[in-house]
Design a protein around this motif. Structure first.
Motif, short mmCIF file in Angstrom:
data_model
loop_
_atom_site.label_atom_id
_atom_site.label_comp_id
_atom_site.label_asym_id
_atom_site.label_seq_id
_atom_site.Cartn_x
_atom_site.Cartn_y
_atom_site.Cartn_z
N VAL A 255 8.13 4.45 -1.42
CA VAL A 255 8.93 5.39 -0.63
C VAL A 255 8.02 6.05 0.39
O VAL A 255 6.88 6.42 0.08
CB VAL A 255 9.58 6.46 -1.53
N THR A 256 8.50 6.18 1.63
CA THR A 256 7.69 6.76 2.69
C THR A 256 8.31 8.05 3.20
O THR A 256 9.53 8.25 3.09
CB THR A 256 7.57 5.78 3.87
N PRO A 257 7.49 8.94 3.81
CA PRO A 257 8.03 10.16 4.41
C PRO A 257 9.02 9.87 5.52
O PRO A 257 9.94 10.65 5.77
CB PRO A 257 6.78 10.86 4.95
N THR A 258 8.85 8.72 6.19
CA THR A 258 9.75 8.37 7.28
C THR A 258 11.14 8.02 6.77
O THR A 258 12.15 8.28 7.43
CB THR A 258 9.17 7.16 8.05
N LEU A 284 2.53 -2.47 3.31
CA LEU A 284 2.83 -1.31 4.16
C LEU A 284 3.85 -0.42 3.48
O LEU A 284 4.77 -0.91 2.83
CB LEU A 284 3.38 -1.81 5.50
N GLY A 285 3.69 0.89 3.64
CA GLY A 285 4.73 1.80 3.20
C GLY A 285 4.32 2.74 2.10
O GLY A 285 4.30 2.35 0.94
N GLY A 286 3.96 3.98 2.46
CA GLY A 286 3.64 4.99 1.47
C GLY A 286 2.32 4.79 0.74
O GLY A 286 2.14 5.32 -0.35
N LEU A 287 1.41 4.02 1.33
CA LEU A 287 0.19 3.64 0.62
C LEU A 287 -0.99 4.53 1.00
O LEU A 287 -1.10 5.02 2.12
CB LEU A 287 -0.16 2.19 0.91
N GLN A 288 -1.88 4.71 0.03
CA GLN A 288 -3.11 5.47 0.20
C GLN A 288 -4.31 4.52 0.07
O GLN A 288 -4.17 3.41 -0.46
CB GLN A 288 -3.20 6.57 -0.87
N PRO A 289 -5.49 4.95 0.51
CA PRO A 289 -6.67 4.07 0.39
C PRO A 289 -6.92 3.56 -1.02
O PRO A 289 -7.35 2.42 -1.20
CB PRO A 289 -7.80 4.97 0.87
N ASP A 290 -6.63 4.39 -2.04
CA ASP A 290 -6.90 3.93 -3.41
C ASP A 290 -5.85 2.97 -3.94
O ASP A 290 -5.93 2.52 -5.08
CB ASP A 290 -7.08 5.11 -4.36
N ASP A 291 -4.87 2.59 -3.10
CA ASP A 291 -3.92 1.54 -3.47
C ASP A 291 -4.44 0.14 -3.14
O ASP A 291 -3.77 -0.86 -3.43
CB ASP A 291 -2.58 1.73 -2.73
N MET A 292 -5.63 0.06 -2.55
CA MET A 292 -6.14 -1.23 -2.07
C MET A 292 -6.23 -2.27 -3.19
O MET A 292 -5.76 -3.41 -3.04
CB MET A 292 -7.51 -1.04 -1.43
N GLU A 293 -6.84 -1.91 -4.32
CA GLU A 293 -7.01 -2.90 -5.39
C GLU A 293 -5.66 -3.35 -5.93
O GLU A 293 -5.45 -4.54 -6.19
CB GLU A 293 -7.88 -2.33 -6.50
N ARG A 294 -4.74 -2.42 -6.11
CA ARG A 294 -3.40 -2.79 -6.60
C ARG A 294 -2.71 -3.73 -5.62
O ARG A 294 -2.06 -4.71 -6.03
CB ARG A 294 -2.55 -1.52 -6.79
N ALA A 295 -2.86 -3.47 -4.35
CA ALA A 295 -2.25 -4.33 -3.33
C ALA A 295 -2.83 -5.74 -3.38
O ALA A 295 -2.09 -6.74 -3.34
CB ALA A 295 -2.45 -3.73 -1.95
#
Length: 313
Positions: A255-258, A284-295
């Motif tokens: 979920v994104t703020p947009t 893309l969408g609601g992601l933070q830098p620490d989501d990199m490994e999960r992505a």
């Protein structure tokens, strides 16, 4: 009709960022050519399991974790192969090669060995693509503030920027894009312009980024070095693959703020949609830098973001 052979190949990195290539032995097809280590998927094996087995047999290393990456097909004179490329995220042991005539650790920016096995050549360009994409929103924060954020992000290592300013008129977009390109050049970063090929060419950007609508209406890939597109469905992803896009963005994952009331794809659905694609995919969408490994575990090449790309590190 030539039977398709399933092959698993591994992109093995070491601590300094170099990746491993092997030179094919004299008694094989394409002797002397360089390739990513791996081998044939046997009956009953998953491609990931086949790669783990092959790297143990070929190189004597024990693989602890792999990430799915991209899948490409190639027709040789002797075989039709589908190569499942994985990033080898964790491995241990000393390299003891048993099948290649030589091994070489290469720089992503400029591999020194060659020639590459034809099926593996396009992978080298994909490896050059940075893992993080920052997407501009100057229309929201103001051009001066956005440029200051870009300067800070570039100083902290950002290497890929998408200029996305749907509210800007063409002259303003051109001037803003040219300024971003100028600043990015000083840091060796890539810039793609969301909109038209004409603007991207005029400001000497590295490439163009297309909307899903532009992608679906396209007849052939534009001639810029880097061409990417935004996608939301499997049909759009497959169209991007057919046109030879260098990368795509897929979202929104979360979920994104947009779009606060709109549910995201979630990581499971994201992984399903990107499976088997021949080009890198940014989540893309609601992601933070620490989501990199999960992505990356879900098959993403990396992550793209608007707000979190410009937050102070």
């Amino acid at each position: 009709m030539t039977k398709r052979v399933e092959v698993a190949a591994g992109v093995i990195f070491r601590g300094d960022g170099r990746f491993l290539l092997g030179q094919r032995a004299s008694d094989t097809f394409y002797a002397g050519y360089w390739e990513f280590p791996g081998g044939k998927v046997e009956a009953g094996e998953s491609p990931a399991d086949a790669l783990i087995r092959e790297l143990d047999e070929e190189l004597g290393i024990r693989v602890r974790a792999v990430r799915p990456w991209i899948t490409r097909e190639h027709r040789y004179e002797h075989a039709h192969v589908r190569l499942h490329f994985f990033e080898v995220a964790e491995w241990e042991g000393e390299l003891h090669d048993h099948v290649h005539s030589a091994l070489s650790w290469e720089r992503v920016e400029a591999p020194a060995v060659g020639p590459m096995l034809p099926a593996n050549g396009p992978i080298l360009k994909a490896l050059r693509l940075p893992r993080r994409m920052g997407i501009t929103h100057a229309g929201e924060v103001g051009a001066a503030a956005q440029l200051a954020q870009i300067d800070a992000a570039l100083a902290h290592g950002l290497k890929l920027i998408q200029v996305r300013e749907p509210g800007m008129a063409a002259p303003e977009l051109g001037a803003f894009s040219a300024e971003v390109v100028s600043r990015a050049r000083q840091h060796g970063a890539l810039v793609v312009v969301n909109g038209g090929v004409d603007v991207a060419e005029k400001v000497q950007a590295d490439g163009v980024h297309l909307s899903a609508a532009q992608l679906m209406a396209l007849e052939r890939r534009p001639g810029l070095e880097w061409v990417g597109a935004s996608c939301h469905t499997r049909a759009e992803l497959e169209r991007a693959a057919a046109l030879g896009m260098d990368y795509v963005l897929l979202g929104s994952v979360l979920v994104t703020p947009t779009h606060p009331g709109q549910a995201g794809l979630g990581w499971e659905r994201f992984a399903e949609l990107v499976r088997g694609l021949p080009m890198p995919v940014f989540a893309l969408g609601g992601l933070q830098p620490d989501d990199m490994e999960r992505a990356r575990r879900a098959g993403a090449h990396g992550i793209a973001a608007i707000r979190s790309s410009w937050a102070q590190p």
